[in-house]
Design a protein around this motif. Structure first.
Motif, PDB file in Angstrom:
ATOM      1  N   ALA A  30       0.834  -1.206   0.000  1.00 21.66           N
ATOM      2  CA  ALA A  30       0.000   0.000   0.000  1.00 21.66           C
ATOM      3  C   ALA A  30       0.869   1.257   0.000  1.00 21.66           C
ATOM      4  O   ALA A  30       0.558   2.232  -0.687  1.00 21.66           O
ATOM      5  N   PHE A  31       1.973   1.242   0.750  1.00 25.90           N
ATOM      6  CA  PHE A  31       2.886   2.381   0.796  1.00 25.90           C
ATOM      7  C   PHE A  31       3.432   2.663  -0.605  1.00 25.90           C
ATOM      8  O   PHE A  31       3.373   3.787  -1.089  1.00 25.90           O
ATOM      9  N   ALA A  32       3.934   1.633  -1.268  1.00 22.46           N
ATOM     10  CA  ALA A  32       4.522   1.803  -2.602  1.00 22.46           C
ATOM     11  C   ALA A  32       3.480   2.208  -3.639  1.00 22.46           C
ATOM     12  O   ALA A  32       3.804   2.903  -4.604  1.00 22.46           O
ATOM     13  N   ALA A  33       2.225   1.808  -3.450  1.00 20.07           N
ATOM     14  CA  ALA A  33       1.164   2.153  -4.403  1.00 20.07           C
ATOM     15  C   ALA A  33       0.860   3.646  -4.413  1.00 20.07           C
ATOM     16  O   ALA A  33       0.216   4.139  -5.345  1.00 20.07           O
ATOM     17  N   LEU A  34       1.353   4.396  -3.423  1.00 23.00           N
ATOM     18  CA  LEU A  34       1.158   5.847  -3.399  1.00 23.00           C
ATOM     19  C   LEU A  34       2.117   6.576  -4.341  1.00 23.00           C
ATOM     20  O   LEU A  34       2.006   7.780  -4.522  1.00 23.00           O
ATOM     21  N   PHE A  35       3.049   5.828  -4.954  1.00 24.01           N
ATOM     22  CA  PHE A  35       4.088   6.398  -5.804  1.00 24.01           C
ATOM     23  C   PHE A  35       3.853   6.030  -7.266  1.00 24.01           C
ATOM     24  O   PHE A  35       3.261   4.993  -7.566  1.00 24.01           O
ATOM     25  N   THR A  36       4.362   6.867  -8.181  1.00 28.82           N
ATOM     26  CA  THR A  36       4.354   6.498  -9.597  1.00 28.82           C
ATOM     27  C   THR A  36       5.329   5.337  -9.796  1.00 28.82           C
ATOM     28  O   THR A  36       6.190   5.084  -8.942  1.00 28.82           O
ATOM     29  N   ALA A  37       5.208   4.657 -10.905  1.00 29.29           N
ATOM     30  CA  ALA A  37       6.073   3.498 -11.177  1.00 29.29           C
ATOM     31  C   ALA A  37       7.550   3.869 -11.197  1.00 29.29           C
ATOM     32  O   ALA A  37       8.404   3.066 -10.814  1.00 29.29           O
ATOM     33  N   SER A  38       7.872   5.080 -11.619  1.00 29.62           N
ATOM     34  CA  SER A  38       9.277   5.492 -11.723  1.00 29.62           C
ATOM     35  C   SER A  38       9.678   6.501 -10.643  1.00 29.62           C
ATOM     36  O   SER A  38      10.660   7.224 -10.796  1.00 29.62           O
ATOM     37  N   ALA A  39       8.953   6.522  -9.547  1.00 33.01           N
ATOM     38  CA  ALA A  39       9.201   7.503  -8.483  1.00 33.01           C
ATOM     39  C   ALA A  39      10.597   7.368  -7.880  1.00 33.01           C
ATOM     40  O   ALA A  39      11.213   6.310  -7.925  1.00 33.01           O
ATOM     41  N   GLU A  40      11.050   8.481  -7.305  1.00 30.18           N
ATOM     42  CA  GLU A  40      12.316   8.502  -6.575  1.00 30.18           C
ATOM     43  C   GLU A  40      12.022   8.829  -5.116  1.00 30.18           C
ATOM     44  O   GLU A  40      11.229   9.718  -4.814  1.00 30.18           O
ATOM     45  N   TYR A  41      12.689   8.096  -4.211  1.00 26.92           N
ATOM     46  CA  TYR A  41      12.554   8.286  -2.770  1.00 26.92           C
ATOM     47  C   TYR A  41      13.948   8.504  -2.217  1.00 26.92           C
ATOM     48  O   TYR A  41      14.830   7.678  -2.412  1.00 26.92           O
ATOM     49  N   VAL A  42      14.168   9.619  -1.543  1.00 30.38           N
ATOM     50  CA  VAL A  42      15.461   9.910  -0.936  1.00 30.38           C
ATOM     51  C   VAL A  42      15.292   9.783   0.574  1.00 30.38           C
ATOM     52  O   VAL A  42      14.501  10.506   1.180  1.00 30.38           O
ATOM     53  N   THR A  43      16.026   8.845   1.175  1.00 32.65           N
ATOM     54  CA  THR A  43      15.924   8.576   2.601  1.00 32.65           C
ATOM     55  C   THR A  43      16.615   9.669   3.410  1.00 32.65           C
ATOM     56  O   THR A  43      17.351  10.490   2.861  1.00 32.65           O
ATOM     57  N   VAL A  44      16.428   9.631   4.736  1.00 29.59           N
ATOM     58  CA  VAL A  44      17.092  10.607   5.606  1.00 29.59           C
ATOM     59  C   VAL A  44      18.607  10.466   5.532  1.00 29.59           C
ATOM     60  O   VAL A  44      19.336  11.426   5.787  1.00 29.59           O
ATOM     61  N   ALA A  45      19.098   9.293   5.153  1.00 26.19           N
ATOM     62  CA  ALA A  45      20.543   9.072   5.012  1.00 26.19           C
ATOM     63  C   ALA A  45      21.064   9.494   3.640  1.00 26.19           C
ATOM     64  O   ALA A  45      22.259   9.400   3.370  1.00 26.19           O
TER      65      ALA A  45
END
Length: 124
Positions: free
Chosen positions: A35-50
């Motif tokens: 469900a978390f990943a479904a909130l993103f587009t297929a090619s989304a980018e996620y930058v972590t706190v690190a």
């Protein structure tokens, strides 16, 4: 011609973008990677706190699965949104996990609703 549900959703972007913030926190806390990943587009980018960059839904879902158990969080105040941009503060709620930060997202309106194209997570 745009379907009525899409036109209605596009006419109320603020409320729908605020829903995305609440869903991100809810699905993270439930450790619901799909469900978390479904909130993103297929090619989304996620930058972590690190500063680690994750690309695509699969990599984003793995973040939730690998953080098992995840640090439970809550929204720290009211999220803000404008023109596809969403920003909110978060605070860890677990004893001994004193962390807080800010999440900033760029979102795109799709037929299914608002999806996140990029997310940057920063510690305070």
């Amino acid at each position: 011609m745009m379907p009525d549900s899409v036109a209605l959703d596009a006419g109320r972007p603020s409320a729908k973008l605020l829903d995305v913030a609440h869903q991100l926190v809810e699905f993270w806390n439930r450790e619901d990677a799909r469900a978390f990943a479904a909130l993103f587009t297929a090619s989304a980018e996620y930058v972590t706190v690190a500063g680690e960059r994750l690309a695509g839904r699969y990599a984003i879902s793995q973040l939730v699965e690998m953080q098992n158990p995840v640090i439970q969080i809550r929204l720290g105040g009211q999220p803000t949104c404008s023109a596809g941009q969403l920003s909110f503060a978060w605070v860890a709620v677990e004893p001994g996990k004193a962390r807080s930060g800010r999440t900033t997202c760029t979102c795109a309106h799709r037929e299914s609703g608002w999806l996140i194209e990029s997310l940057h997570n920063d510690l305070d």
